[in-house]
Design a protein around this motif. Structure first.
Motif: not given
Length: 146
Positions: A86-90
């Motif tokens: 999720t952090a990578a997508l954000l």
């Protein structure tokens, strides 16, 4: 004088490119602009080293859970992996800063910068049209009668 674009922070006419910021206003003659190019910069964020460190911490935290029950360790790693994804997508969805650079009187200058892609494209298209209209044709053969 022809007006190509007029907005709150930029104005492009047949003679000038004007960029307004809250502190300054800069004006450039269209006929003196050379090598105008578009670049983009991604805003700085969490570097890859921090992501690797977070993964190492998760693995170290999962070892004691694995001694209690392997199922706890797998569940912990799954949840933390979901958090990292999720952090990578954000991180990928962060806005980019688009910039117009040029050579003006022999010096490299930043003409314009914006995070709003739509407004940036309008300004860059207006500048392109102004440059095309100011410059003479590259060859006088274009005017030769057939």
């Amino acid at each position: 004088m022809r007006l190509y674009y007029r907005g709150p922070d930029a104005m492009v006419t047949s003679e000038h490119f004007v960029h307004r910021t809250p502190t300054t206003t800069r004006a450039f003659l269209i006929r003196d602009l050379r090598d105008v190019c578009i670049t983009s910069v991604e805003d700085p964020g969490t570097p890859a080293v921090a992501a690797l460190a977070a993964m190492a911490v998760m693995l170290v935290a999962a070892i004691p859970l694995g001694k209690l029950s392997p199922l706890y360790a797998v569940g912990f790693l799954g949840l933390s992996g979901f958090g990292l994804a999720t952090a990578a997508l954000l991180r990928r969805s962060r806005p980019r800063t688009w910039m117009l650079h040029a050579i003006y009187h022999g010096q490299s200058v930043e003409l314009y910068a914006s995070r709003d892609a739509r407004v940036f494209n309008q300004v860059s298209r207006a500048l392109r049209r102004a440059i095309e209209d100011v410059r003479p044709p590259s060859s006088w053969d274009d005017f030769a009668a057939a």
